[in-house]
Design a protein around this motif. Sequence first.
Motif, PDB file in Angstrom:
ATOM      1  N   LEU A  16     -30.503 -26.370 -10.710  1.00  0.00           N
ATOM      2  CA  LEU A  16     -30.857 -27.252  -9.613  1.00  0.00           C
ATOM      3  C   LEU A  16     -30.426 -26.692  -8.268  1.00  0.00           C
ATOM      4  O   LEU A  16     -31.126 -26.845  -7.268  1.00  0.00           O
ATOM      5  N   LEU A  19     -33.047 -24.319  -7.116  1.00  0.00           N
ATOM      6  CA  LEU A  19     -34.260 -25.052  -6.743  1.00  0.00           C
ATOM      7  C   LEU A  19     -34.093 -25.734  -5.385  1.00  0.00           C
ATOM      8  O   LEU A  19     -35.031 -25.757  -4.576  1.00  0.00           O
ATOM      9  N   MET A  20     -32.919 -26.262  -5.108  1.00  0.00           N
ATOM     10  CA  MET A  20     -32.687 -26.890  -3.809  1.00  0.00           C
ATOM     11  C   MET A  20     -32.645 -25.844  -2.693  1.00  0.00           C
ATOM     12  O   MET A  20     -33.115 -26.086  -1.579  1.00  0.00           O
ATOM     13  N   GLU A  23     -36.108 -25.212  -1.734  1.00  0.00           N
ATOM     14  CA  GLU A  23     -36.635 -26.309  -0.918  1.00  0.00           C
ATOM     15  C   GLU A  23     -36.212 -26.152   0.537  1.00  0.00           C
ATOM     16  O   GLU A  23     -37.019 -26.318   1.462  1.00  0.00           O
ATOM     17  N   THR A 188     -34.157 -28.266 -15.933  1.00  0.00           N
ATOM     18  CA  THR A 188     -33.833 -27.098 -15.115  1.00  0.00           C
ATOM     19  C   THR A 188     -33.492 -25.878 -15.957  1.00  0.00           C
ATOM     20  O   THR A 188     -33.254 -24.805 -15.414  1.00  0.00           O
ATOM     21  N   THR A 221     -37.933 -29.147 -10.213  1.00  0.00           N
ATOM     22  CA  THR A 221     -38.492 -28.923  -8.880  1.00  0.00           C
ATOM     23  C   THR A 221     -38.760 -30.244  -8.179  1.00  0.00           C
ATOM     24  O   THR A 221     -38.478 -30.407  -6.986  1.00  0.00           O
ATOM     25  N   ALA A 224     -35.371 -31.675  -7.158  1.00  0.00           N
ATOM     26  CA  ALA A 224     -34.815 -30.994  -5.993  1.00  0.00           C
ATOM     27  C   ALA A 224     -35.471 -31.487  -4.706  1.00  0.00           C
ATOM     28  O   ALA A 224     -34.794 -31.734  -3.701  1.00  0.00           O
ATOM     29  N   ARG A 225     -36.782 -31.646  -4.729  1.00  0.00           N
ATOM     30  CA  ARG A 225     -37.499 -32.108  -3.536  1.00  0.00           C
ATOM     31  C   ARG A 225     -37.049 -33.505  -3.128  1.00  0.00           C
ATOM     32  O   ARG A 225     -36.777 -33.768  -1.948  1.00  0.00           O
ATOM     33  N   THR A 304     -35.518 -20.492 -13.191  1.00  0.00           N
ATOM     34  CA  THR A 304     -34.327 -20.968 -12.463  1.00  0.00           C
ATOM     35  C   THR A 304     -33.093 -20.107 -12.720  1.00  0.00           C
ATOM     36  O   THR A 304     -31.971 -20.550 -12.466  1.00  0.00           O
TER      37      THR A 304
END
Length: 316
Positions: A16, A19-20, A23, A188, A221, A224-225, A304
Amino acid sequence: MSTNQSVLIAGGSRGLGLLMAREFLGLGYAVHICARDAEELERAAVDLRRRGGTVTARVVDVRDAHAVEAWVAATYPDGTAPDVALHVAGIIQVGPWDAVEPAMTDECVDTMTKGAAYLAWAIVPRMRAAGRGRIGIMSSIGGVISVPHLIPYSMAKFGAAGLAYGLQAELSGTGVTCTAICPPPMRTGSHLHAQFSGRPEAEYAWFAPAASLPLASLDGTTAARRIVRAVLAGRSVVGPTPLPWLARRVFGLALGLTIGALGLAGRLLPRGKQPPRAGLDVRDRASRTVRGLTRLGDRKARHTNENHRSVGDPDL
């Protein structure tokens, strides 16, 4: 998109956290990540730099307060503050209490509770002085309801949530906010770096599918968004699905009933006292059925940075 804003992500090398980071890069932020494992961190940095923008990566053990402070000071040597700071580093331990050893609880609490506090100590004075800032501290639905066979994890996540709620209240009126991030299970690839004890193969057989199947887990994903948006909005807590909201209310209104139900479920879980093993190792001995049920999670792991064996930072 280009901005002059920046984000610190403690535990940004995989899962995560990575993924962040993607973003925030998409929003034009300069991204500064840290993790414990140098090779894992370098893979993440290469991935992020290929996407454009400013990226720095530093080997930091979040269990070391001085190392966290040094990372912040090196990234902002002029005494300024990041616009956003996130503590995402964590470790998942799955197994019965009979297999839990003191060192295991220490690792969870030191990483997920104390590590978050160390980051807050390093950045809150800077953000206060700037009169602005957004902080996000990763908890979990396991920080809302303590689940059998995840007790050290839940202990640490309850602490992380308490820290976030307290900071949000104490920072009121300063221009700085703190968000408690309490997601449900997320897809994830984290099951491959979770630690399984007791009867590792049997524990993996229930946990890994729960972290991989669409109806049981939220796509990483997407999570994370939603989390990034909530942190930037300064919300006190983010789900990012209705499940944590529902769990909080059910737990609050029917505490005894909820614990009783969890107790019944816990009786169905496997027992044993074998020492912990990493999910990547346990997967090699999983049945064909379990491998089929975890296919989506394994596929996500390749996206990831979760599909490599290492002894490094256990990002969620």
